[in-house]
Write a protein that holds these residues in place. Structure first.
Motif, PDB file in Angstrom:
ATOM      1  N   THR A 200      14.308   3.969  -7.474  1.00 58.05           N
ATOM      2  CA  THR A 200      14.718   5.166  -6.742  1.00 58.05           C
ATOM      3  C   THR A 200      13.515   5.897  -6.158  1.00 58.05           C
ATOM      4  O   THR A 200      13.534   6.341  -4.999  1.00 58.05           O
ATOM      5  N   LEU A 201      12.441   6.022  -6.951  1.00 57.08           N
ATOM      6  CA  LEU A 201      11.237   6.693  -6.462  1.00 57.08           C
ATOM      7  C   LEU A 201      10.579   5.910  -5.335  1.00 57.08           C
ATOM      8  O   LEU A 201      10.035   6.486  -4.395  1.00 57.08           O
ATOM      9  N   LYS A 202      10.646   4.579  -5.428  1.00 59.77           N
ATOM     10  CA  LYS A 202      10.077   3.756  -4.362  1.00 59.77           C
ATOM     11  C   LYS A 202      10.810   4.005  -3.041  1.00 59.77           C
ATOM     12  O   LYS A 202      10.185   4.110  -1.974  1.00 59.77           O
ATOM     13  N   LYS A 203      12.137   4.119  -3.126  1.00 63.93           N
ATOM     14  CA  LYS A 203      12.914   4.398  -1.914  1.00 63.93           C
ATOM     15  C   LYS A 203      12.585   5.780  -1.354  1.00 63.93           C
ATOM     16  O   LYS A 203      12.515   5.975  -0.136  1.00 63.93           O
ATOM     17  N   ALA A 204      12.373   6.764  -2.260  1.00 65.00           N
ATOM     18  CA  ALA A 204      12.022   8.115  -1.813  1.00 65.00           C
ATOM     19  C   ALA A 204      10.674   8.118  -1.099  1.00 65.00           C
ATOM     20  O   ALA A 204      10.490   8.818  -0.090  1.00 65.00           O
ATOM     21  N   LEU A 205       9.733   7.335  -1.587  1.00 62.70           N
ATOM     22  CA  LEU A 205       8.430   7.253  -0.937  1.00 62.70           C
ATOM     23  C   LEU A 205       8.527   6.578   0.427  1.00 62.70           C
ATOM     24  O   LEU A 205       7.857   6.980   1.380  1.00 62.70           O
ATOM     25  N   ARG A 206       9.383   5.562   0.510  1.00 67.16           N
ATOM     26  CA  ARG A 206       9.541   4.886   1.797  1.00 67.16           C
ATOM     27  C   ARG A 206      10.192   5.788   2.826  1.00 67.16           C
ATOM     28  O   ARG A 206       9.878   5.712   4.016  1.00 67.16           O
ATOM     29  N   LEU A 207      11.111   6.662   2.390  1.00 74.41           N
ATOM     30  CA  LEU A 207      11.729   7.597   3.321  1.00 74.41           C
ATOM     31  C   LEU A 207      10.704   8.560   3.915  1.00 74.41           C
ATOM     32  O   LEU A 207      10.869   9.059   5.022  1.00 74.41           O
ATOM     33  N   ARG A 208       9.618   8.809   3.171  1.00 71.86           N
ATOM     34  CA  ARG A 208       8.560   9.686   3.677  1.00 71.86           C
ATOM     35  C   ARG A 208       7.485   8.920   4.432  1.00 71.86           C
ATOM     36  O   ARG A 208       6.466   9.491   4.838  1.00 71.86           O
ATOM     37  N   GLY A 209       7.679   7.591   4.609  1.00 74.36           N
ATOM     38  CA  GLY A 209       6.701   6.797   5.336  1.00 74.36           C
ATOM     39  C   GLY A 209       5.460   6.486   4.545  1.00 74.36           C
ATOM     40  O   GLY A 209       4.374   6.318   5.122  1.00 74.36           O
ATOM     41  N   LEU A 210       5.571   6.424   3.200  1.00 74.05           N
ATOM     42  CA  LEU A 210       4.413   6.186   2.347  1.00 74.05           C
ATOM     43  C   LEU A 210       4.403   4.759   1.805  1.00 74.05           C
ATOM     44  O   LEU A 210       3.992   4.516   0.665  1.00 74.05           O
ATOM     45  N   ASP A 211       4.845   3.807   2.609  1.00 79.69           N
ATOM     46  CA  ASP A 211       4.923   2.417   2.157  1.00 79.69           C
ATOM     47  C   ASP A 211       3.561   1.888   1.712  1.00 79.69           C
ATOM     48  O   ASP A 211       3.451   1.168   0.717  1.00 79.69           O
ATOM     49  N   THR A 212       2.500   2.247   2.457  1.00 78.01           N
ATOM     50  CA  THR A 212       1.174   1.721   2.124  1.00 78.01           C
ATOM     51  C   THR A 212       0.638   2.313   0.830  1.00 78.01           C
ATOM     52  O   THR A 212      -0.279   1.752   0.221  1.00 78.01           O
ATOM     53  N   ASP A 213       1.185   3.435   0.390  1.00 82.29           N
ATOM     54  CA  ASP A 213       0.691   4.088  -0.824  1.00 82.29           C
ATOM     55  C   ASP A 213       1.396   3.606  -2.079  1.00 82.29           C
ATOM     56  O   ASP A 213       1.054   4.046  -3.174  1.00 82.29           O
ATOM     57  N   ILE A 214       2.391   2.734  -1.945  1.00 74.20           N
ATOM     58  CA  ILE A 214       3.115   2.280  -3.130  1.00 74.20           C
ATOM     59  C   ILE A 214       2.910   0.791  -3.348  1.00 74.20           C
ATOM     60  O   ILE A 214       3.726   0.131  -3.949  1.00 74.20           O
ATOM     61  N   THR A 215       1.800   0.278  -2.837  1.00 79.00           N
ATOM     62  CA  THR A 215       1.475  -1.105  -3.141  1.00 79.00           C
ATOM     63  C   THR A 215       1.210  -1.234  -4.632  1.00 79.00           C
ATOM     64  O   THR A 215       0.805  -0.267  -5.289  1.00 79.00           O
TER      65      THR A 215
END
Length: 441
Positions: A200-215
């Motif tokens: 769920t948190l990963k999806k929340a980060l992706r909604l904010r455009g933080l894909d590169t920060d959740i590697t």
């Protein structure tokens, strides 16, 4: 889907994770105890589920099932049991409908009728359009589990997604929370809920455009496949213990070659099961951190206290209830037998005496810290500046022996004498493996 099918796929994924491409189709099917046709059908179904769950991934991320397991073997990848939960806990139509409802309620509060209109317009053509009763049932379920909440008490009720915690966090706080949950989900047990929160948190980060920060920045692999796969049985067993009810299951010993016993309906594939059907009263669940295994401690009318590795359980079903008095008697008897068990051994108690050596030239005594952390009820006595003595009385030595061996040269067994001789023989054998082939090597 049938419980037997769920067990089959758990064992299928377990064997696939352990062997990779080491077996061909015939060998894999024989080891699992199914026909080659069933193997092909199961693998095809698993790949279909994976493809459905991987919609929107890049071509590099979209890979075959076996390749995905190998690729993520040393990373904190999504566990296999969570993959099964996502695919089988709800129907495909429910998954699409729930996703549509939650996304609609994320931005604004909506009534049941407004949500029904949205579903009528946005549901894919190959899925049925839900009626009012279905929508209200979905809303009641999501409200009970805390996914949504009512914005006020006036009718018609309006519902909104519960995203307050995530929305209130800054980007840095959300990333820190994700990293924290990621580590705990990989190191704490049970872990499936932690992986769901992590997702769920990963999806929340992706909604904010933080894909590169959740590697995957934390390169570790603490969890075992068996540990997470066996959590499928955990909640049924805990439910039985809490309600003081017996369990009925087919047990296949992990020591045998077959890992699964199918319910054969085709006479051509009729075979005698290698497992044994049992009805037992579950008492405790024990986890072995060293090997990543779950154990069920139970009472059986003829055998008394019995111990089962949970990876051998299939077809687990709740059975009759017992009185509180009987349950307490059985539990007390099992706890007496296990009182001095390193894990689950019930052999006769044996006093063990060990000398541990502190690390030379190091200010940090990590050897003692580990003994204090993992040594259970054993006692520690300082012997000198460089050594300390560890005493413990434990049921048998089978389970404590690998722990002592893992300290290598920092551990010297003093008693019992026969255990000391065993260690000497083992280390001599290991030393012989490293002797040079040529004298001038």
């Amino acid at each position: 889907m049938a419980r037997e099918s769920f067990d089959k796929e758990i064992q299928f994924l377990r064997l696939l994770a352990l062997t990779g491409d080491a077996y061909n189709r015939q060998q894999f099917a024989a080891r699992l105890g199914i026909s080659v046709h069933t193997y092909d059908k199961t693998l095809r179904y698993l790949k279909e589920m994976m493809n459905a769950n991987q919609q929107g991934l890049t071509s590099e991320q979209d890979m075959e099932l076996s390749e995905a397991i190998r690729y993520n073997h040393y990373e904190s990848a999504d566990p296999l049991l969570l993959f099964l939960y996502r695919a089988k806990s709800i129907k495909a139509s429910e998954g699409v409908r729930f996703a549509l409802l939650l996304s609609s309620m994320r931005e604004q509060a909506l009534t049941a009728m407004e949500l029904m209109d949205i579903c009528s317009e946005a549901m894919p053509a190959d899925y049925p359009v839900p009626d009012e009763k279905t929508i209200r049932g979905d809303l009641k379920y999501m409200e009970e589990i805390g996914v949504i909440f009512r914005t006020d008490g006036k009718r018609p009720f309006r519902y909104r997604a519960s995203t307050g915690l995530v929305d209130a966090l800054s980007e840095d706080e959300l990333i820190d929370l994700y990293d924290f949950v990621d580590i705990l989900a990989n190191t704490q047990i049970p872990s499936v809920q932690g992986y769901l929160l992590r997702d769920t948190l990963k999806k929340a980060l992706r909604l904010r455009g933080l894909d590169t920060d959740i590697t995957e920045s934390h390169v570790y692999k603490y969890h075992f496949h068996s540990r997470i796969l066996d959590e499928a049985h955990l909640y049924t067993i805990y439910q039985a213990i809490e309600a003081r009810r017996k369990l009925t299951f087919l047990y296949l010993s992990p020591k045998k070659e077959k890992r699964y016993a199918s319910k054969n309906t085709n006479p051509l594939f009729e075979r005698e099961s290698e497992g044994i059907w049992l009805t037992v009263l579950p008492l405790r669940v024990i986890y072995d951190h060293q090997y990543g295994r779950w154990y069920l401690i139970a009472h059986q009318t003829k055998q008394g206290v019995m111990k089962f590795r949970m990876e051998g359980l299939t077809g687990v079903e709740l059975s009759d209830a017992v009185t509180a008095e009987e349950f307490d008697i059985r539990l007390a008897h099992a706890e007496r037998n296990l009182q001095q068990s390193w894990v689950i051994d019930t052999m006769r108690p044996i006093p063990v005496k060990v000398r541990f050596f502190r690390p030379e030239g190091s200010k940090h005594d990590f050897v003692r810290e580990r003994v204090e952390l993992q040594g259970q009820w054993g006692t520690i006595t300082d012997e000198s500046e460089t050594t300390f003595i560890y005493h413990i009385v434990v049921n048998g030595i089978t389970e404590i022996k690998p722990w002592l061996r893992s300290f290598g040269s920092s551990c010297e067994v003093l008693a019992p004498s026969w255990l000391r001789k065993e260690f000497i023989a083992e280390w001599k054998e290991i030393q012989s493996y490293y002797e040079p082939v040529r004298e001038d090597l």
